[in-house]
Design a protein around this motif. Structure first.
Motif, mmCIF file in Angstrom:
data_model
loop_
_atom_site.group_PDB
_atom_site.id
_atom_site.type_symbol
_atom_site.label_atom_id
_atom_site.label_comp_id
_atom_site.label_asym_id
_atom_site.label_seq_id
_atom_site.Cartn_x
_atom_site.Cartn_y
_atom_site.Cartn_z
ATOM 1 N N VAL A 138 28.525 43.929 41.534
ATOM 2 C CA VAL A 138 29.893 43.982 41.029
ATOM 3 C C VAL A 138 30.052 42.850 40.008
ATOM 4 N N VAL A 139 30.054 43.213 38.734
ATOM 5 C CA VAL A 139 30.035 42.197 37.676
ATOM 6 C C VAL A 139 31.419 42.087 37.036
ATOM 7 N N PRO A 140 32.074 40.936 37.178
ATOM 8 C CA PRO A 140 33.382 40.790 36.530
ATOM 9 C C PRO A 140 33.212 40.758 35.013
ATOM 10 N N LEU A 141 33.997 41.551 34.303
ATOM 11 C CA LEU A 141 33.954 41.540 32.837
ATOM 12 C C LEU A 141 35.160 40.797 32.273
ATOM 13 N N SER A 142 36.275 40.882 32.978
ATOM 14 C CA SER A 142 37.483 40.160 32.605
ATOM 15 C C SER A 142 38.370 40.167 33.853
ATOM 16 N N PRO A 200 29.097 36.442 46.425
ATOM 17 C CA PRO A 200 30.410 37.047 46.310
ATOM 18 C C PRO A 200 30.401 38.532 45.947
ATOM 19 N N ASN A 201 29.292 39.067 45.424
ATOM 20 C CA ASN A 201 29.444 40.317 44.676
ATOM 21 C C ASN A 201 28.286 41.286 44.698
ATOM 22 N N TRP A 202 27.454 41.284 45.743
ATOM 23 C CA TRP A 202 26.407 42.318 45.719
ATOM 24 C C TRP A 202 26.185 42.852 47.125
ATOM 25 N N MET A 203 25.737 44.087 47.183
ATOM 26 C CA MET A 203 25.620 44.799 48.446
ATOM 27 C C MET A 203 24.295 45.558 48.513
ATOM 28 N N LEU A 204 23.811 45.719 49.738
ATOM 29 C CA LEU A 204 22.685 46.615 49.989
ATOM 30 C C LEU A 204 23.170 47.674 50.961
ATOM 31 N N ASN A 205 23.041 48.932 50.583
ATOM 32 C CA ASN A 205 23.446 50.040 51.452
ATOM 33 C C ASN A 205 22.182 50.710 51.972
ATOM 34 N N ASP A 239 40.720 41.998 34.688
ATOM 35 C CA ASP A 239 41.018 43.319 35.248
ATOM 36 C C ASP A 239 40.035 44.408 34.808
ATOM 37 N N ARG A 240 38.793 43.965 34.525
ATOM 38 C CA ARG A 240 37.743 44.947 34.239
ATOM 39 C C ARG A 240 36.467 44.521 34.949
ATOM 40 N N THR A 241 35.821 45.491 35.572
ATOM 41 C CA THR A 241 34.659 45.202 36.412
ATOM 42 C C THR A 241 33.590 46.249 36.152
ATOM 43 N N LEU A 242 32.355 45.775 36.006
ATOM 44 C CA LEU A 242 31.229 46.696 35.886
ATOM 45 C C LEU A 242 30.572 46.800 37.253
ATOM 46 N N THR A 243 30.385 48.023 37.744
ATOM 47 C CA THR A 243 29.649 48.175 38.998
ATOM 48 C C THR A 243 28.330 48.868 38.675
#
Ligand code: FES
Ligand SMILES: [Fe+2]
Length: 366
Positions: free
Chosen positions: A280-284, A264-269, A286-290
């Motif tokens: 992309v780490v959900p913290l809550s 659901p939440n990671w990418m390779l560029n 409405d808060r997200t750590l990238t």
């Protein structure tokens, strides 16, 4: 029940997820259980568990995790939770012969077996063999370690075949990290992923990047659990480049930027001269750590450090533009002015539609 409307598979009739998908704490709790509790999550670097005895701790969807390389050289992952009274059996990272709980000192072999239980006293019904650390699935993928809380999960690479192959072809296995940055964003994790999965916003949000890429040829291809965005890079033409120096000064006809995303939440560029992973780490709700980490492809340039620094600075500018729009979108999603999910573009938002379909599918599985 996820509370989401049924997924419309026909993109020409499809709408974006409703606002509550990005604002409802109950849905966020369900995502942790059914999405992040059942998918492969990047938890650390393979370099930290290269030798027997190495370990590091991490976190997946709020669950404490420890990854070890056991005495026989096998990679392992467990919940970092003692079977006595739930103390932590490891902290940080390092190298050990055994893991010892911080609370009362029970020890575990690096393969998870319970080894010693000091001063336990009489315990006729207690079987140490049934009280080892609880296992998670673990895999190395290029320079990363991934964990799946579902111990019986299907292997990672075969679930994302094109992405795994492209990463291998570009030498991911032999790359080393050259830089890392973290950004906290005031939006739901799906706002950030939605935004990543379309080039539709390029002309408006990223004028600098827009100049680098051939927008008309930009396309998104979706697969089962991953998708890719292919953007041909425009070689420098020397005219307006004087006013706006180009990022891809080495670009040649036929070079492409490849943006791979895995549910659901990671990418390779993958760019012609560097590669980065985004997590992309959900913290809550409405808060997200990238997390951005860069890896060097050792060709193209005679001055790899400065090339990487330039790539990081360019990426930082794009990230600031994305953060600004994602935070504004989160405010919009909380507004009464957005009563239902809006119409998706069938020309430009097939990647978003694919992602949102997977969210619905995972959330509806018991
Ligand atoms: S909680 Fe681990 S030894 Fe007591
Ligand atoms: Fe963007």
């Amino acid at each position: 029940m996820s509370g989401l409307p049924p997924h419309e598979t026909d993109l020409t009739r499809a709408h974006a997820l409703p606002a509550h998908a990005y604002t409802d704490p109950a849905l966020y709790a369900l995502e942790r259980e059914r999405i992040f509790g059942r998918t492969w999550q990047p938890v650390g670097n393979a370099a930290d568990v290269r030798h027997a005895g190495d370990f590091f701790t991490s976190d997946v969807a709020g669950e404490p995790i420890v990854v070890t390389r056991d005495a026989g050289g096998t990679l392992r992952a467990f919940y970092n939770v003692c079977r006595h009274r739930a103390g932590p059996v490891a902290e940080g990272k390092g190298s050990r012969h055994a893991l010892q709980c911080k609370y009362h000192g029970w020890t575990y072999d690096l393969d998870g077996k319970l080894r010693t239980t000091p001063e336990l006293g009489a315990a006729p019904d207690f079987d140490p063999a049934c009280n080892g650390l609880v296992r998670c699935a673990v895999e190395a993928f290029g320079p990363f370690i991934f964990v799946n809380l579902d111990a019986d999960a299907a292997p990672l690479a075969p679930s994302i075949p094109e992405m795994a192959q492209a990463a291998k072809d570009r030498g991911l296995d032999t790359m080393t990290s050259v830089g890392r940055r973290e950004y906290e964003v005031a939006c739901n994790w799906k706002v950030y992923v939605d935004n990543y999965l379309e080039g539709y916003h390029l002309p408006h949000v990223h004028p600098g990047l827009f100049r680098e890429l051939d927008y008309n040829a930009y396309r998104v291809e979706t697969r089962d659990l991953h998708s890719s965005q292919i953007a041909p890079i425009r070689p420098p033409d020397g005219t307006h480049d004087r006013k706006h120096p180009r990022q891809y000064r080495h670009a040649q006809q036929g070079d492409e930027a490849l943006y791979f995303w895995a549910f659901p939440n990671w990418m390779l560029n993958i760019y012609p001269d560097n590669m980065s992973i985004n997590i992309v780490v959900p913290l809550s709700i409405d808060r997200t750590l990238t997390i951005f980490e860069w890896f060097l492809v050792d060709r193209v340039t005679s001055d790899p450090r400065s090339e990487t620094e330039r790539a990081m600075a360019f990426s930082d500018g794009i990230q600031q533009e994305d953060i600004e729009i994602c935070e504004a979108v989160q405010r919009g999603l909380r507004s009464r002015g957005y009563p239902s999910g809006g119409k998706l573009s069938s020309a430009r938002e097939n990647g978003v539609h694919h992602f949102q379909g997977l969210v619905g599918k995972f959330l509806s599985r018991n």
